[in-house]
Scaffold this motif. Structure first.
Motif, PDB file in Angstrom:
ATOM      1  N   ALA A 120     -26.273  30.453  52.336  1.00  0.00           N
ATOM      2  CA  ALA A 120     -25.651  29.326  53.017  1.00  0.00           C
ATOM      3  C   ALA A 120     -25.499  29.547  54.520  1.00  0.00           C
ATOM      4  O   ALA A 120     -24.921  28.709  55.201  1.00  0.00           O
ATOM      5  CB  ALA A 120     -24.277  29.055  52.413  1.00  0.00           C
ATOM      6  N   ASP A 121     -25.997  30.667  55.037  1.00  0.00           N
ATOM      7  CA  ASP A 121     -25.781  30.924  56.459  1.00  0.00           C
ATOM      8  C   ASP A 121     -27.107  31.042  57.204  1.00  0.00           C
ATOM      9  O   ASP A 121     -28.112  31.530  56.676  1.00  0.00           O
ATOM     10  CB  ASP A 121     -24.949  32.200  56.668  1.00  0.00           C
ATOM     11  N   LEU A 122     -27.097  30.591  58.450  1.00  0.00           N
ATOM     12  CA  LEU A 122     -28.281  30.640  59.299  1.00  0.00           C
ATOM     13  C   LEU A 122     -28.776  32.065  59.502  1.00  0.00           C
ATOM     14  O   LEU A 122     -29.981  32.317  59.554  1.00  0.00           O
ATOM     15  CB  LEU A 122     -27.962  30.022  60.661  1.00  0.00           C
ATOM     16  N   ALA A 123     -27.853  33.010  59.637  1.00  0.00           N
ATOM     17  CA  ALA A 123     -28.217  34.382  59.982  1.00  0.00           C
ATOM     18  C   ALA A 123     -29.183  34.983  58.968  1.00  0.00           C
ATOM     19  O   ALA A 123     -30.103  35.726  59.339  1.00  0.00           O
ATOM     20  CB  ALA A 123     -26.958  35.240  60.089  1.00  0.00           C
ATOM     21  N   HIS A 124     -28.989  34.686  57.696  1.00  0.00           N
ATOM     22  CA  HIS A 124     -29.852  35.243  56.656  1.00  0.00           C
ATOM     23  C   HIS A 124     -31.314  34.894  56.916  1.00  0.00           C
ATOM     24  O   HIS A 124     -32.199  35.764  56.848  1.00  0.00           O
ATOM     25  CB  HIS A 124     -29.413  34.699  55.295  1.00  0.00           C
ATOM     26  N   TYR A 125     -31.578  33.653  57.256  1.00  0.00           N
ATOM     27  CA  TYR A 125     -32.962  33.214  57.448  1.00  0.00           C
ATOM     28  C   TYR A 125     -33.518  33.673  58.789  1.00  0.00           C
ATOM     29  O   TYR A 125     -34.712  33.971  58.897  1.00  0.00           O
ATOM     30  CB  TYR A 125     -33.030  31.694  57.307  1.00  0.00           C
ATOM     31  N   TYR A 126     -32.663  33.757  59.801  1.00  0.00           N
ATOM     32  CA  TYR A 126     -33.143  34.294  61.074  1.00  0.00           C
ATOM     33  C   TYR A 126     -33.551  35.758  60.930  1.00  0.00           C
ATOM     34  O   TYR A 126     -34.518  36.206  61.540  1.00  0.00           O
ATOM     35  CB  TYR A 126     -32.074  34.144  62.147  1.00  0.00           C
ATOM     36  N   ARG A 127     -32.831  36.495  60.104  1.00  0.00           N
ATOM     37  CA  ARG A 127     -33.183  37.912  59.936  1.00  0.00           C
ATOM     38  C   ARG A 127     -34.469  38.068  59.110  1.00  0.00           C
ATOM     39  O   ARG A 127     -35.269  38.969  59.372  1.00  0.00           O
ATOM     40  CB  ARG A 127     -32.015  38.686  59.330  1.00  0.00           C
ATOM     41  N   LEU A 128     -34.678  37.187  58.143  1.00  0.00           N
ATOM     42  CA  LEU A 128     -35.959  37.206  57.430  1.00  0.00           C
ATOM     43  C   LEU A 128     -37.103  36.887  58.392  1.00  0.00           C
ATOM     44  O   LEU A 128     -38.178  37.499  58.327  1.00  0.00           O
ATOM     45  CB  LEU A 128     -35.940  36.182  56.296  1.00  0.00           C
ATOM     46  N   LEU A 129     -36.868  35.944  59.293  1.00  0.00           N
ATOM     47  CA  LEU A 129     -37.881  35.572  60.277  1.00  0.00           C
ATOM     48  C   LEU A 129     -38.145  36.711  61.258  1.00  0.00           C
ATOM     49  O   LEU A 129     -39.292  36.991  61.621  1.00  0.00           O
ATOM     50  CB  LEU A 129     -37.405  34.325  61.031  1.00  0.00           C
ATOM     51  N   GLY A 130     -37.083  37.369  61.683  1.00  0.00           N
ATOM     52  CA  GLY A 130     -37.230  38.417  62.683  1.00  0.00           C
ATOM     53  C   GLY A 130     -37.816  39.708  62.154  1.00  0.00           C
ATOM     54  O   GLY A 130     -38.437  40.466  62.924  1.00  0.00           O
ATOM     55  N   ALA A 131     -37.663  39.978  60.851  1.00  0.00           N
ATOM     56  CA  ALA A 131     -38.065  41.277  60.314  1.00  0.00           C
ATOM     57  C   ALA A 131     -39.525  41.636  60.608  1.00  0.00           C
ATOM     58  O   ALA A 131     -39.815  42.725  61.132  1.00  0.00           O
ATOM     59  CB  ALA A 131     -37.768  41.341  58.821  1.00  0.00           C
ATOM     60  N   THR A 151     -39.359  36.291  72.017  1.00  0.00           N
ATOM     61  CA  THR A 151     -39.496  35.356  70.896  1.00  0.00           C
ATOM     62  C   THR A 151     -38.318  34.391  70.880  1.00  0.00           C
ATOM     63  O   THR A 151     -37.167  34.823  70.958  1.00  0.00           O
ATOM     64  CB  THR A 151     -39.545  36.106  69.550  1.00  0.00           C
ATOM     65  N   GLY A 152     -38.613  33.098  70.762  1.00  0.00           N
ATOM     66  CA  GLY A 152     -37.593  32.092  70.525  1.00  0.00           C
ATOM     67  C   GLY A 152     -37.633  31.651  69.074  1.00  0.00           C
ATOM     68  O   GLY A 152     -38.698  31.693  68.434  1.00  0.00           O
ATOM     69  N   THR A 153     -36.496  31.233  68.533  1.00  0.00           N
ATOM     70  CA  THR A 153     -36.412  30.902  67.115  1.00  0.00           C
ATOM     71  C   THR A 153     -35.659  29.589  66.906  1.00  0.00           C
ATOM     72  O   THR A 153     -34.851  29.174  67.736  1.00  0.00           O
ATOM     73  CB  THR A 153     -35.694  32.020  66.324  1.00  0.00           C
ATOM     74  N   ALA A 154     -35.932  28.940  65.782  1.00  0.00           N
ATOM     75  CA  ALA A 154     -35.250  27.696  65.411  1.00  0.00           C
ATOM     76  C   ALA A 154     -35.339  27.526  63.903  1.00  0.00           C
ATOM     77  O   ALA A 154     -36.154  28.186  63.234  1.00  0.00           O
ATOM     78  CB  ALA A 154     -35.882  26.496  66.124  1.00  0.00           C
ATOM     79  N   GLN A 155     -34.504  26.641  63.364  1.00  0.00           N
ATOM     80  CA  GLN A 155     -34.509  26.369  61.922  1.00  0.00           C
ATOM     81  C   GLN A 155     -34.377  24.872  61.661  1.00  0.00           C
ATOM     82  O   GLN A 155     -33.820  24.132  62.468  1.00  0.00           O
ATOM     83  CB  GLN A 155     -33.334  27.063  61.217  1.00  0.00           C
ATOM     84  N   ARG A 156     -34.884  24.486  60.498  1.00  0.00           N
ATOM     85  CA  ARG A 156     -34.602  23.159  59.945  1.00  0.00           C
ATOM     86  C   ARG A 156     -34.351  23.320  58.454  1.00  0.00           C
ATOM     87  O   ARG A 156     -35.116  23.994  57.769  1.00  0.00           O
ATOM     88  CB  ARG A 156     -35.763  22.189  60.165  1.00  0.00           C
ATOM     89  N   TRP A 157     -33.280  22.719  57.947  1.00  0.00           N
ATOM     90  CA  TRP A 157     -32.924  22.832  56.532  1.00  0.00           C
ATOM     91  C   TRP A 157     -33.242  21.530  55.807  1.00  0.00           C
ATOM     92  O   TRP A 157     -32.968  20.443  56.305  1.00  0.00           O
ATOM     93  CB  TRP A 157     -31.429  23.129  56.387  1.00  0.00           C
ATOM     94  N   LEU A 158     -33.832  21.672  54.634  1.00  0.00           N
ATOM     95  CA  LEU A 158     -34.052  20.548  53.730  1.00  0.00           C
ATOM     96  C   LEU A 158     -32.966  20.601  52.661  1.00  0.00           C
ATOM     97  O   LEU A 158     -32.872  21.576  51.907  1.00  0.00           O
ATOM     98  CB  LEU A 158     -35.437  20.645  53.091  1.00  0.00           C
ATOM     99  N   ALA A 159     -32.137  19.573  52.607  1.00  0.00           N
ATOM    100  CA  ALA A 159     -31.018  19.558  51.663  1.00  0.00           C
ATOM    101  C   ALA A 159     -31.519  19.493  50.229  1.00  0.00           C
ATOM    102  O   ALA A 159     -32.590  18.940  49.954  1.00  0.00           O
ATOM    103  CB  ALA A 159     -30.115  18.365  51.963  1.00  0.00           C
ATOM    104  N   PRO A 160     -30.762  20.056  49.285  1.00  0.00           N
ATOM    105  CA  PRO A 160     -31.156  19.964  47.876  1.00  0.00           C
ATOM    106  C   PRO A 160     -31.316  18.519  47.429  1.00  0.00           C
ATOM    107  O   PRO A 160     -30.600  17.624  47.894  1.00  0.00           O
ATOM    108  CB  PRO A 160     -29.983  20.650  47.148  1.00  0.00           C
ATOM    109  N   GLY A 161     -32.271  18.294  46.532  1.00  0.00           N
ATOM    110  CA  GLY A 161     -32.507  16.964  45.993  1.00  0.00           C
ATOM    111  C   GLY A 161     -32.428  16.981  44.479  1.00  0.00           C
ATOM    112  O   GLY A 161     -32.112  18.006  43.863  1.00  0.00           O
ATOM    113  N   GLN A 162     -32.751  15.860  43.864  1.00  0.00           N
ATOM    114  CA  GLN A 162     -32.673  15.761  42.401  1.00  0.00           C
ATOM    115  C   GLN A 162     -33.643  16.713  41.713  1.00  0.00           C
ATOM    116  O   GLN A 162     -33.354  17.206  40.622  1.00  0.00           O
ATOM    117  CB  GLN A 162     -32.964  14.325  41.975  1.00  0.00           C
ATOM    118  N   ASP A 163     -34.801  16.969  42.354  1.00  0.00           N
ATOM    119  CA  ASP A 163     -35.817  17.793  41.697  1.00  0.00           C
ATOM    120  C   ASP A 163     -36.038  19.136  42.386  1.00  0.00           C
ATOM    121  O   ASP A 163     -37.015  19.823  42.121  1.00  0.00           O
ATOM    122  CB  ASP A 163     -37.148  17.026  41.646  1.00  0.00           C
ATOM    123  N   HIS A 164     -35.132  19.538  43.293  1.00  0.00           N
ATOM    124  CA  HIS A 164     -35.319  20.832  43.966  1.00  0.00           C
ATOM    125  C   HIS A 164     -33.992  21.334  44.533  1.00  0.00           C
ATOM    126  O   HIS A 164     -33.025  20.583  44.674  1.00  0.00           O
ATOM    127  CB  HIS A 164     -36.354  20.699  45.098  1.00  0.00           C
TER     128      HIS A 164
END
Length: 233
Positions: free
Chosen positions: A100-111, A148-161
């Motif tokens: 649920a946090d941005l940091a988790h995905y930024y660290r996956l991106l940065g690794a 390196t510059g970084t950014a994120q976009r989140w897709l909210a959960p839906g009925q089928d995902h």
């Protein structure tokens, strides 16, 4: 984490078309939970955010910059205007939403990017670089300058995902980064925005390692090394 590497798109695709394609891949990732990676480049241009399109002189700025050889394209992730061009390699990770946090995905991106810098004997870190374009806590920085510059976009959960995250990084491999910084500032000047960026706040991998060969060759080498790290092959 290992990724399915998405095939390169036709070179005739504009950045707008590439970013639209990534939105489709993001929905696929949300449905099947399979992490994907996409490496791509754009011709010389500026890529701005949806928020930037609401500036009072946005359309006039786009027309003027196109005449100057810097066409403007729009992305869905946050941040500010950023320059793109042949010396910049873009990495997009499409990830199932598991935290649920941005940091988790930024660290996956940065690794993989930090590992790549380490291969060249460079110690990168996450930090703000005041005055740089698209500044943020998860810039990758070498000796106080953004590489390196970084950014994120989140897709909210839906009925089928369960939702998914698009994490994007632009690695400044080579080229005139001060000119790109100047043109990002020029966009806001022409469009009626207040943002301005400072020279010498960003750097390139080529500069940091003292590269004397072809810039195109270095970009290709970096792309191959990242592909190997992302796929384990």
């Amino acid at each position: 984490m290992l990724y399915t590497l998405l095939p390169p798109l036709p070179t005739r695709h504009t950045p707008d078309q590439i970013l639209t394609e990534e939105q489709g891949w993001l929905r696929d990732c949300a449905r099947d939970g399979q992490p994907r990676a996409h490496l791509w480049q754009a011709p010389q241009c500026l890529i701005v955010t949806r928020k930037d399109t609401r500036l009072p002189r946005y359309q006039a700025a786009c027309e003027q910059l196109a005449r100057e050889g810097w066409p403007v394209h729009v992305r869905d992730s946050g941040g500010t205007a950023v320059p793109h061009g042949p010396g910049i390699l873009n990495l997009s990770l499409l990830l199932p939403r598991t935290a649920a946090d941005l940091a988790h995905y930024y660290r996956l991106l940065g690794a993989p990017l930090l590992a790549l810098l380490g291969e060249h004997g460079l110690e990168g870190s996450y930090d703000f670089v005041p005055g740089s374009f698209c500044d943020g806590q998860y810039n990758l920085v070498i000796e106080g300058r953004k590489v390196t510059g970084t950014a994120q976009r989140w897709l909210a959960p839906g009925q089928d995902h369960g939702g998914a995250v698009l994490a994007q990084a632009m690695l400044l491999v080579a080229g005139d980064v001060n000119e790109g910084t100047r043109m990002a500032s020029r966009f806001y000047e022409l469009a009626g925005g207040e943002l301005r960026f400072l020279p010498d706040t960003s750097t390139t991998l080529a500069h940091c390692i003292g590269w004397r060969g072809s810039e195109e060759q270095l970009v290709a080498q970096v792309q191959r090394r990242l592909q190997a790290r992302l796929t384990g092959n």
